[in-house]
Design an enzyme around this catalytic site. Structure first.
Site, PDB file in Angstrom:
ATOM      1  N   GLY A 228      48.702  34.243  46.413  1.00 17.50           N
ATOM      2  CA  GLY A 228      49.727  35.277  46.429  1.00 17.50           C
ATOM      3  C   GLY A 228      51.144  34.774  46.249  1.00 17.50           C
ATOM      4  O   GLY A 228      52.102  35.539  46.374  1.00 17.50           O
ATOM      5  N   GLU A 270      45.034  28.733  48.237  1.00 15.61           N
ATOM      6  CA  GLU A 270      44.203  29.041  47.058  1.00 15.61           C
ATOM      7  C   GLU A 270      45.014  29.883  46.090  1.00 15.61           C
ATOM      8  O   GLU A 270      44.750  31.049  45.865  1.00 15.61           O
ATOM      9  CB  GLU A 270      42.902  29.739  47.472  1.00 15.61           C
ATOM     10  CG  GLU A 270      43.129  30.924  48.363  1.00 15.61           C
ATOM     11  CD  GLU A 270      41.839  31.562  48.871  1.00 15.61           C
ATOM     12  OE1 GLU A 270      40.847  30.860  49.053  1.00 15.61           O
ATOM     13  OE2 GLU A 270      41.863  32.778  49.088  1.00 15.61           O
ATOM     14  N   ARG A 308      48.283  43.457  32.673  1.00 11.97           N
ATOM     15  CA  ARG A 308      49.192  43.666  33.809  1.00 11.97           C
ATOM     16  C   ARG A 308      50.262  44.741  33.546  1.00 11.97           C
ATOM     17  O   ARG A 308      50.489  45.584  34.413  1.00 11.97           O
ATOM     18  CB  ARG A 308      49.833  42.339  34.249  1.00 11.97           C
ATOM     19  CG  ARG A 308      48.799  41.286  34.681  1.00 11.97           C
ATOM     20  CD  ARG A 308      49.436  40.029  35.260  1.00 11.97           C
ATOM     21  NE  ARG A 308      50.069  40.297  36.525  1.00 11.97           N
ATOM     22  CZ  ARG A 308      51.360  40.444  36.706  1.00 11.97           C
ATOM     23  NH1 ARG A 308      52.195  40.287  35.710  1.00 11.97           N
ATOM     24  NH2 ARG A 308      51.844  40.721  37.893  1.00 11.97           N
ATOM     25  N   TYR A 312      49.760  47.884  36.162  1.00 15.63           N
ATOM     26  CA  TYR A 312      50.747  48.123  37.222  1.00 15.63           C
ATOM     27  C   TYR A 312      52.201  47.975  36.792  1.00 15.63           C
ATOM     28  O   TYR A 312      53.049  47.620  37.597  1.00 15.63           O
ATOM     29  CB  TYR A 312      50.481  47.388  38.554  1.00 15.63           C
ATOM     30  CG  TYR A 312      49.664  46.126  38.551  1.00 15.63           C
ATOM     31  CD1 TYR A 312      48.383  46.131  39.121  1.00 15.63           C
ATOM     32  CD2 TYR A 312      50.159  44.944  38.044  1.00 15.63           C
ATOM     33  CE1 TYR A 312      47.624  44.978  39.158  1.00 15.63           C
ATOM     34  CE2 TYR A 312      49.397  43.778  38.090  1.00 15.63           C
ATOM     35  CZ  TYR A 312      48.132  43.816  38.649  1.00 15.63           C
ATOM     36  OH  TYR A 312      47.391  42.676  38.695  1.00 15.63           O
ATOM     37  N   CYS A 339      43.896  53.214  22.306  1.00 16.90           N
ATOM     38  CA  CYS A 339      44.158  54.652  22.401  1.00 16.90           C
ATOM     39  C   CYS A 339      44.386  55.057  23.850  1.00 16.90           C
ATOM     40  O   CYS A 339      43.633  55.864  24.420  1.00 16.90           O
ATOM     41  CB  CYS A 339      43.014  55.439  21.779  1.00 16.90           C
ATOM     42  SG  CYS A 339      42.829  55.068  20.039  1.00 16.90           S
ATOM     43  N   GLU A 340      45.369  54.429  24.444  1.00 13.21           N
ATOM     44  CA  GLU A 340      45.813  54.725  25.809  1.00 13.21           C
ATOM     45  C   GLU A 340      47.321  54.562  25.765  1.00 13.21           C
ATOM     46  O   GLU A 340      47.810  53.513  25.340  1.00 13.21           O
ATOM     47  CB  GLU A 340      45.266  53.681  26.800  1.00 13.21           C
ATOM     48  CG  GLU A 340      43.805  53.820  27.144  1.00 13.21           C
ATOM     49  CD  GLU A 340      43.531  54.951  28.114  1.00 13.21           C
ATOM     50  OE1 GLU A 340      44.488  55.476  28.725  1.00 13.21           O
ATOM     51  OE2 GLU A 340      42.353  55.327  28.230  1.00 13.21           O
TER      52      GLU A 340
HETATM   53  C1  PLP Z   1      43.187  36.687  43.614  1.00 18.08           C
HETATM   54  C2  PLP Z   1      42.989  35.810  44.785  1.00 18.08           C
HETATM   55  C3  PLP Z   1      43.710  34.615  44.923  1.00 18.08           C
HETATM   56  C4  PLP Z   1      44.772  34.175  43.950  1.00 18.08           C
HETATM   57  O1  PLP Z   1      45.844  35.045  43.886  1.00 18.08           O
HETATM   58  P1  PLP Z   1      47.207  34.581  43.160  1.00 18.08           P
HETATM   59  O2  PLP Z   1      48.052  35.805  43.225  1.00 18.08           O
HETATM   60  O3  PLP Z   1      46.832  34.226  41.768  1.00 18.08           O
HETATM   61  O4  PLP Z   1      47.737  33.437  43.916  1.00 18.08           O
HETATM   62  C5  PLP Z   1      43.435  33.817  45.997  1.00 18.08           C
HETATM   63  N1  PLP Z   1      42.494  34.145  46.913  1.00 18.08           N
HETATM   64  C6  PLP Z   1      41.774  35.282  46.821  1.00 18.08           C
HETATM   65  C7  PLP Z   1      40.765  35.576  47.853  1.00 18.08           C
HETATM   66  C8  PLP Z   1      42.004  36.147  45.762  1.00 18.08           C
HETATM   67  O5  PLP Z   1      41.299  37.281  45.674  1.00 18.08           O
END
Ligand code: PLP
Length: 414
Positions: A228, A270, A308, A312, A339-340
């Site tokens: 994230g 992650e 993307r 959103y 066609c969107e």
């Molecule tokens: C999508 C996701 C990530 C990676 O998200 P980023 O925004 O690319 O950092 C990490 N862990 C889980 C469980 C996810 O679903």
């Protein structure tokens, strides 16, 4: 202004061999970025980044990141196999899924991946499938205890993870069943650019682990703070200050973890977007100009190549190759051919005057770009090309063909 380490001449050379559209990645940028991340968190014992495979599921990219010391965060059977085929095995894989089919747990267990359970009922589910592995992690959903943001939504509304109460119960169950090694995971951010958010998350997790370990008389081997981490999609955005995040987490670690029974707690993340997002772009050619109530630039890519903006309203910066320094004195919608009506890469975007045949660079597509592609409306997914460190380029995924699109159909049975 956003730059990419190539010029118009180089792109034209690639296009002579590989027609547009395609995603183009920058190996040098990815490697340097990976090293910067590891350096920022080098004080953490056993720090590990598990690259979120879903962000860019290409074995060439995974291999680069593995060479730099990253593991893989997988959440499906194909992602597990992708990691395996890339040579990533065992505890270098973290398996974080939800609503998990039995065969996926089976494969994760077979690879000796670290399994991150999404629900308390999965303790029994997993035990029946493969027995419980020696190390188990739970995903925490803090619910009302943590605010969300626009992309990820509110944790209370999210389908993921254990409630706080379930964590206590879950670890108690594991302990009764003889498990001795534990992890805790959460993922409460998406494209977050506020560095304090990540420090607050670490503090929340440290406090929780201290409480659980006291109450249940157990310890934790690691905490996974999830992904994230945001990137500056807009030219005016500032990149996350990793040193700031790291030093904030370090302060909390020294205050709460050092000298406690959790010391030396490993910290994992992650991240996907932060790692490859800025080091990819979508190269597309202008096919048409259309003037009706608004001015439209029609390109040969569509939202099948980059979803993307369509789903959103995400901002992706656009550069017109060769017109980097021309005044952005026109206003266009940049559209694909689906066609969107939301198949638009940009709406009311200030750009230099565009001609048919111009090449556009749509920036920051290195994560959740090609990966999100789909075939709606008979659209085919594009190729992926990497600009290698020494300056040559290599196709690392070919474009889909019409035969690929038809491959699952049974014309013979008509
Ligand atoms: C999508 C996701 C990530 C990676 O998200 P980023 O925004 O690319 O950092 C990490 N862990 C889980 C469980 C996810 O679903």
């Amino acid at each position: 202004m956003k730059r990419f380490p190539f010029d118009k001449k180089q792109i034209e050379k690639i296009i002579r061999k590989h027609p547009t559209p395609f995603h183009l990645y920058d190996e040098k940028g990815i490697r340097e970025n990976a090293r910067k991340l590891l350096a920022a968190f080098s004080w953490i014992p056993g720090f590990k980044e598990y690259f979120a495979v879903k962000a860019n599921p290409n074995p060439y990219i995974l291999k680069i990141l593995h060479e730099e010391g990253f593991g893989a965060d997988c959440s499906s059977l194909p992602e597990l196999i992708l990691a395996e085929k890339t040579g990533i095995r065992g505890h270098e894989i973290m398996f974080s899924s939800n609503d998990t089919p039995a065969e996926e747990y089976k494969k994760a267990a077979e690879l000796n991946a670290i399994i991150n359970l999404d629900d308390i009922s999965h303790i029994d589910f997993l035990e029946k499938i493969s027995g419980l592995p020696e190390i188990i992690c739970f995903r925490y959903n803090p619910g009302p205890l943590k605010g969300g943001n626009a992309i990820i939504g509110e944790p209370e509304e999210a389908k993921y993870g254990f409630t706080r109460e379930q964590l206590f119960e879950g670890y108690r169950i594991l302990k009764e069943r003889g498990i001795k090694r534990f992890g805790l995971h959460t993922m409460v951010a998406s494209n977050e650019l506020n560095p304090d958010y990540f420090i607050d998350t670490a503090v929340m997790m440290f406090d929780l682990m201290i409480e659980i370990s006291r109450e249940i008389d157990m310890s934790f081997e690691f905490v996974n703070l999830g992904g994230g981490f945001g990137i500056p999609y807009r030219p005016e955005d500032r990149p996350l200050d990793l040193e700031y995040i790291s030093s904030g987490i370090k302060r909390a670690y020294e205050e709460k973890i050092k000298g406690s029974r959790l010391d030396p707690l490993k910290i994992f993340i992650e991240s996907g977007r932060l790692i490859t997002g800025p080091y990819g772009c979508l190269i597309t050619k202008v096919l048409h100009k259309k003037n009706i109530y608004k001015k439209y630039i029609g390109v040969d890519a569509s939202m099948a190549n980059l979803m993307r903006p369509g789903i959103y309203g995400a901002y992706h910066h656009i550069t017109v190759l060769g017109k980097e320094d021309a005044p952005a004195d026109r206003i266009y919608d940049v559209t694909g051919s689906l066609c969107e009506n939301n198949d638009k890469f940009a709406i009311d975007r200030k750009l230099p005057e565009i001609e048919i045949g111009d090449i556009l660079v749509i920036h920051d597509t290195g994560a959740h770009g090609h990966a999100m592609g789909f075939n709606y409306n008979g659209k085919l997914r594009s190729a992926e090309i990497i600009l290698k460190e020494e300056g040559s380029f290599q196709m690392i995924r070919r474009a889909e063909t019409i035969d690929d699109y038809f491959a699952t159909l049974d014309f013979a049975g008509l």
